[in-house]
Structure formats: C-alpha cells, structure tokens
Design a protein around this motif. Structure first.
Motif, PDB file in Angstrom:
ATOM      1  N   LYS A 249      -6.590   5.908  -7.469  1.00 31.42           N
ATOM      2  CA  LYS A 249      -5.457   6.789  -7.800  1.00 31.42           C
ATOM      3  C   LYS A 249      -5.238   6.833  -9.321  1.00 31.42           C
ATOM      4  O   LYS A 249      -5.786   6.014 -10.054  1.00 31.42           O
ATOM      5  CB  LYS A 249      -4.192   6.298  -7.075  1.00 31.42           C
ATOM      6  CG  LYS A 249      -4.355   6.217  -5.547  1.00 31.42           C
ATOM      7  CD  LYS A 249      -4.434   7.589  -4.881  1.00 31.42           C
ATOM      8  CE  LYS A 249      -5.008   7.510  -3.483  1.00 31.42           C
ATOM      9  NZ  LYS A 249      -4.085   7.529  -2.390  1.00 31.42           N
TER      10      LYS A 249
ATOM     11  N   ASP B 120       5.573  12.366  -0.365  1.00 27.37           N
ATOM     12  CA  ASP B 120       4.321  11.619  -0.423  1.00 27.37           C
ATOM     13  C   ASP B 120       3.740  11.888  -1.812  1.00 27.37           C
ATOM     14  O   ASP B 120       3.092  12.907  -2.047  1.00 27.37           O
ATOM     15  CB  ASP B 120       3.352  12.043   0.681  1.00 27.37           C
ATOM     16  CG  ASP B 120       2.059  11.225   0.665  1.00 27.37           C
ATOM     17  OD1 ASP B 120       1.744  10.653  -0.402  1.00 27.37           O
ATOM     18  OD2 ASP B 120       1.364  11.177   1.691  1.00 27.37           O
TER      19      ASP B 120
ATOM     20  N   SER C 147       0.853  -1.202   0.000  1.00 30.48           N
ATOM     21  CA  SER C 147       0.000   0.000   0.000  1.00 30.48           C
ATOM     22  C   SER C 147       0.883   1.245   0.000  1.00 30.48           C
ATOM     23  O   SER C 147       2.088   1.167   0.259  1.00 30.48           O
ATOM     24  CB  SER C 147      -0.902   0.031   1.243  1.00 30.48           C
ATOM     25  OG  SER C 147      -0.125   0.277   2.400  1.00 30.48           O
ATOM     26  N   GLY C 148       0.248   2.381  -0.229  1.00 31.07           N
ATOM     27  CA  GLY C 148       0.971   3.642  -0.154  1.00 31.07           C
ATOM     28  C   GLY C 148       1.406   3.952   1.270  1.00 31.07           C
ATOM     29  O   GLY C 148       2.477   4.526   1.498  1.00 31.07           O
ATOM     30  N   THR C 149       0.588   3.561   2.237  1.00 31.86           N
ATOM     31  CA  THR C 149       0.930   3.795   3.644  1.00 31.86           C
ATOM     32  C   THR C 149       2.193   3.016   4.011  1.00 31.86           C
ATOM     33  O   THR C 149       3.108   3.563   4.646  1.00 31.86           O
ATOM     34  CB  THR C 149      -0.246   3.369   4.550  1.00 31.86           C
ATOM     35  OG1 THR C 149      -1.447   3.939   4.036  1.00 31.86           O
ATOM     36  CG2 THR C 149      -0.031   3.841   5.977  1.00 31.86           C
TER      37      THR C 149
ATOM     38  N   CYS D 206       1.662   9.898  -3.393  1.00 27.99           N
ATOM     39  CA  CYS D 206       0.544   8.948  -3.537  1.00 27.99           C
ATOM     40  C   CYS D 206      -0.545   9.443  -4.485  1.00 27.99           C
ATOM     41  O   CYS D 206      -1.342   8.649  -4.978  1.00 27.99           O
ATOM     42  CB  CYS D 206      -0.055   8.635  -2.170  1.00 27.99           C
ATOM     43  SG  CYS D 206       1.000   7.545  -1.189  1.00 27.99           S
ATOM     44  N   GLN D 207      -0.596  10.767  -4.745  1.00 31.92           N
ATOM     45  CA  GLN D 207      -1.615  11.310  -5.657  1.00 31.92           C
ATOM     46  C   GLN D 207      -0.983  11.882  -6.918  1.00 31.92           C
ATOM     47  O   GLN D 207      -1.659  12.611  -7.644  1.00 31.92           O
ATOM     48  CB  GLN D 207      -2.411  12.424  -4.944  1.00 31.92           C
ATOM     49  CG  GLN D 207      -3.129  11.948  -3.699  1.00 31.92           C
ATOM     50  CD  GLN D 207      -4.075  12.980  -3.115  1.00 31.92           C
ATOM     51  OE1 GLN D 207      -4.221  14.078  -3.643  1.00 31.92           O
ATOM     52  NE2 GLN D 207      -4.723  12.627  -2.016  1.00 31.92           N
TER      53      GLN D 207
ATOM     54  N   SER E 259       0.927   5.324  -3.966  1.00 30.96           N
ATOM     55  CA  SER E 259      -0.191   4.419  -3.688  1.00 30.96           C
ATOM     56  C   SER E 259      -0.805   4.001  -5.012  1.00 30.96           C
ATOM     57  O   SER E 259      -0.927   4.815  -5.928  1.00 30.96           O
ATOM     58  CB  SER E 259      -1.248   5.136  -2.854  1.00 30.96           C
ATOM     59  OG  SER E 259      -2.463   4.390  -2.848  1.00 30.96           O
TER      60      SER E 259
HETATM   61  C1  LIG Z   1      -3.856   7.369  -0.902  1.00 29.36           C
HETATM   62  C2  LIG Z   1      -2.906   8.161  -0.099  1.00 29.36           C
HETATM   63  C3  LIG Z   1      -2.052   7.562   0.856  1.00 29.36           C
HETATM   64  C4  LIG Z   1      -2.150   6.136   1.278  1.00 29.36           C
HETATM   65  O1  LIG Z   1      -2.132   5.192   0.289  1.00 29.36           O
HETATM   66  P1  LIG Z   1      -2.818   3.748   0.557  1.00 29.36           P
HETATM   67  O2  LIG Z   1      -2.409   2.964  -0.646  1.00 29.36           O
HETATM   68  O3  LIG Z   1      -4.285   3.968   0.660  1.00 29.36           O
HETATM   69  O4  LIG Z   1      -2.228   3.202   1.811  1.00 29.36           O
HETATM   70  C5  LIG Z   1      -1.110   8.365   1.477  1.00 29.36           C
HETATM   71  N1  LIG Z   1      -1.032   9.683   1.221  1.00 29.36           N
HETATM   72  C6  LIG Z   1      -1.857  10.291   0.343  1.00 29.36           C
HETATM   73  C7  LIG Z   1      -1.689  11.762   0.107  1.00 29.36           C
HETATM   74  C8  LIG Z   1      -2.821   9.553  -0.326  1.00 29.36           C
HETATM   75  O5  LIG Z   1      -3.655  10.164  -1.174  1.00 29.36           O
END
Ligand SMILES: *Cc1c(COP(=O)(O)O)cnc(C)c1O
Length: 397
Positions: free
Chosen positions: A209, A174, A59-61, A176-177, A204
């Motif tokens: 996403k 980060d 996961s992203g986390t 993730c987006q 993520s």
């Molecule tokens: C989605 C997201 C995460 C976490 O990603 P997961 O895959 O849901 O664990 C972390 N930071 C941001 C800014 C995100 O949008």
C-alpha cells in the motif's frame, strides 16, 4: 530492461538504518505489542489524515470490521458496498455479522456511483418502525454504506453523504488504498483527506500500500471518541483494563515494531504520494497518443488521487498484459473477478449481468508499474511497449 510491477526493495534499502534501529529499540525494551511506538504512530497518522483519533490494528480487514461493529452494525443488517473491490471489503461486512449488498460503480472513476446508490435506496421499502430502507435482496434493513476509494481516488462523497443523511445510514470509508488522497467537498467548500469524511475509515498498511508496514498492519480513523474507544476494546479482547473484559472482542492489535516502522515511513508519505502523482502525469502525457485504443485514469477536478495504482483500460487487456510480460514489464489486474461473482459469494445468488459496469471493468483494466521510485526512462519503456502493441494490433486487423 525488466521493469517490475512493484519494487519494495529500493525504499527499504534507503530506510534500512532507521528501520533496523526501530527493531533494535523494540528488542532492547522487549515491548512488542501496543505501547509507546503504537501510540506515537496513532497520533501521527490521525494528524496526517485530519482526524481526532486513530486506532492501530492488525490489518485493513480488521480495521473495517471493527469500525463497522463499533459504529453499531449488527447481525440482521445489510451493508451496501461496491462489487469492484478486493474481497476484504465484503468479508469485513459479513464478519461484522451483516449481509453485504452491492451497487455498481461509475465506469469512469471505478468508485461507487451515487446515482446507482440513489436508485437502489429509492427502490427499497422502508422499515415502518425505524424508517430504514429494506434491501430487496436480503430483506433486512440497510444500516451502513461502505464506499471504496479505489486505486487511490476518493469516491464522490458529497453525494453519498447526502443520501446517507436522507436515509439515516452510516458511512464507513474503505480507505485502504487512499492514504493522503484528497477530495474537494463542494458542500463544505474545502479539500478533505481520505479517512476524515465518513463516520470512520479503515486503512491497510499491507506492504504494497502507499504506506506499507514490513508485515501486516491497519488502522481506523475517526472523530468520534466513543467509536474509537470501542475499536480499542475490540482489538484487545474487549479489555478496558487488564482482565476487565467489557465486551467480547478479537485479537487484532498493532505490533510495536510495525508501528515504529510505519512512523519512519509516514515522514516520507507526502513526498511519495507527490512522486506517484508526477509519475501519473508523465504516463498521461506519454500515453496520450494511445488514447483512442486505451482509456487512461480519470481524475475529476474534485479529486487528488494518490495513485495507489495507475490503471488503464482496453478491450484486449489480456493480450496487452502478455505483450508487456514478454518484454519484462510487470503488470497487475485489480480485480479480475468482481466480488459478487467470486465462488466465496455464490450463496448470495447474484449473477453475471447484475453489475455490468463492474463486470466489464474487471475484463478490461490493467495496472501498469507504479511506485514513487519509478524512473522516467522506465515509464518511457512501458509506454513504448504499450504503443508498439497497439500499433501491431492495428496492423493485423
Ligand atoms: C488492502 C485492502 C483491504 C484489506 O487490507 P488488509 O490489510 O490486507 O487486510 C481492504 N480493502 C481494500 C480496498 C484493500 O485494497
């Protein structure tokens, strides 16, 4: 005509045969965790992001947590991020053992304000031994900064990297987006891709996403071979070879089916991001007249956002959201409560008023429907509904 906030069914209809073939191949080989499909995806995503290494995780986390730990963040450290993000950013910091601390956002870009970061760091006392800034709130040394590339737009990284160098801090993005987002580094004189700017970055692949799995997935990108190696250990119980556990790790691997699906989708990502950018430009034009009542997304000349979300801002956000819902138009709020005011972080002792720009954004932002497949006529309908609501509001006051 109902317009959903997000439509994932369409892309999966288009790619169905390729995705089913990936699942079939995994069943035939009974290779479900790690293996060729994971390595192939890691190779391709590193190339896409412009880094030497990519480590697929669950996961992203996990990606952010592993990147922080592998970079050397330890319990007793403080890590600075923004309060205007998804909770996972702060969770990853806490779960790496550090304490999260915050600096406010720039209210136009919604990303970390370099000026606020500078003020924060300059006000810190310095650890006499290491020279590191000591957080005034946590009383522990700051070791890293986590800028969040919110809504698909990269934070102003030149200024953040300069401050990090001046104060001896690590920078973990980060991202993730922000798969494929670009940033014009004025000091390097070139465009750089999200995930290749800090020491390491977290992505993520949550289904919604810009690059989404059909389940959970994430990845770390970096140019640092040691950091990548440590992330590989961390995702797999610290194993360097079967039952050779060099460190205590986690169960955070990327599964083969998700990796195979991600490889299929990655081939389309550049085009999808371009379609999102075209859709954003269309909204910009359609909504230009509403500009007095509504702030549109701000894209500085040094940024090429990949519009994970198209976010407008206005004082009576909740009324607009309800008006759009009554016409069958789905919207989202990213995010209604800033992290420092979440119940989960009550113990930090932060209060309303501590981060006014994040707090005000949380009450005013509204995410309109945004995906590559969104049609021009759907955008026209969204815009017409927004304008009608604004016109009504003006009539009644
Ligand atoms: C989605 C997201 C995460 C976490 O990603 P997961 O895959 O849901 O664990 C972390 N930071 C941001 C800014 C995100 O949008």
């Amino acid at each position: 005509m109902a317009i959903p906030f997000l439509d994932l069914a369409q892309v999966h209809r288009e790619l169905r045969d390729e995705i089913v073939a990936v699942v079939g191949a995994a069943l035939d080989r009974s290779h479900f965790v790690g293996g060729d499909l994971v390595e192939a995806f890691e190779h391709d995503f590193a190339a896409f992001s412009g880094t030497r290494f990519c480590v697929g995780v669950s996961s992203g986390t996990d990606a952010l947590r592993f990147a922080l730990i592998a970079a050397g963040v330890r319990s007793g450290d403080t890590v600075v991020t923004v309060p205007f993000t998804f909770i996972a950013t702060a969770e990853a910091i806490s779960q790496a053992g550090a304490q999260p601390d915050f600096v406010d956002i720039d209210p136009r870009t919604y990303t970390m304000s370099p000026e606020r970061l500078r003020t924060y760091l300059e006000r810190c006392a310095r650890d006499p031994r290491t020279g590191r800034p000591i957080s005034r709130r946590t009383g522990t040394p700051v070791s890293a900064i986590v800028p969040v590339h919110l809504y698909g737009q990269i934070a102003d990284m030149d200024a953040i990297l300069d401050l990090a160098a001046r104060f001896g801090l690590l920078v973990i993005e980060d991202a993730c987006q922000a798969h494929g987002a670009e940033y014009l580094s004025r000091r390097d004189g070139r465009w750089r891709t999200a995930g290749s700017i800090g020491l390491a970055a977290a992505f993520s692949f949550y289904p919604s996403k810009n690059l989404g799995a059909c389940g959970e997935a994430g990845a770390i990108t970096t140019d640092d071979g040691d950091l990548a190696h440590t992330c590989r250990l961390l995702r797999d119980h610290g194993q360097s070879a079967k039952y050779a556990h060099d460190i205590e790790g986690y169960n955070g691997r990327l599964d083969a089916i998700q990796a195979g699906i991600l490889s299929v989708k990655l081939r389309h990502l550049t085009r999808w991001n371009e379609q999102r950018r075209e859709n954003a430009r269309r909204y910009d034009k359609l909504l230009a007249d509403a500009n007095a009542a509504l702030d549109l997304p701000y894209e500085p000349e040094w940024s090429r956002s990949v519009y994970h979300l198209y976010v407008v801002r206005l004082a009576d956000r909740d009324k607009l959201q309800a008006a759009l819902a009554s016409r069958g138009i789905g919207t989202g709020i990213h995010y209604p409560v800033p992290v420092h005011l979440l119940k989960a972080y009550e113990l930090l002792g932060l209060r309303r008023g501590d981060f006014p720009d994040a707090e005000q954004a949380a009450t005013q932002v509204l995410s309109l429907p945004m995906y590559p497949e969104l049609l021009a006529e759907q955008q026209c309908a969204v815009s017409a509904a927004v304008q009608a609501h604004i016109a009504e509001g003006m009539g009644s006051t």
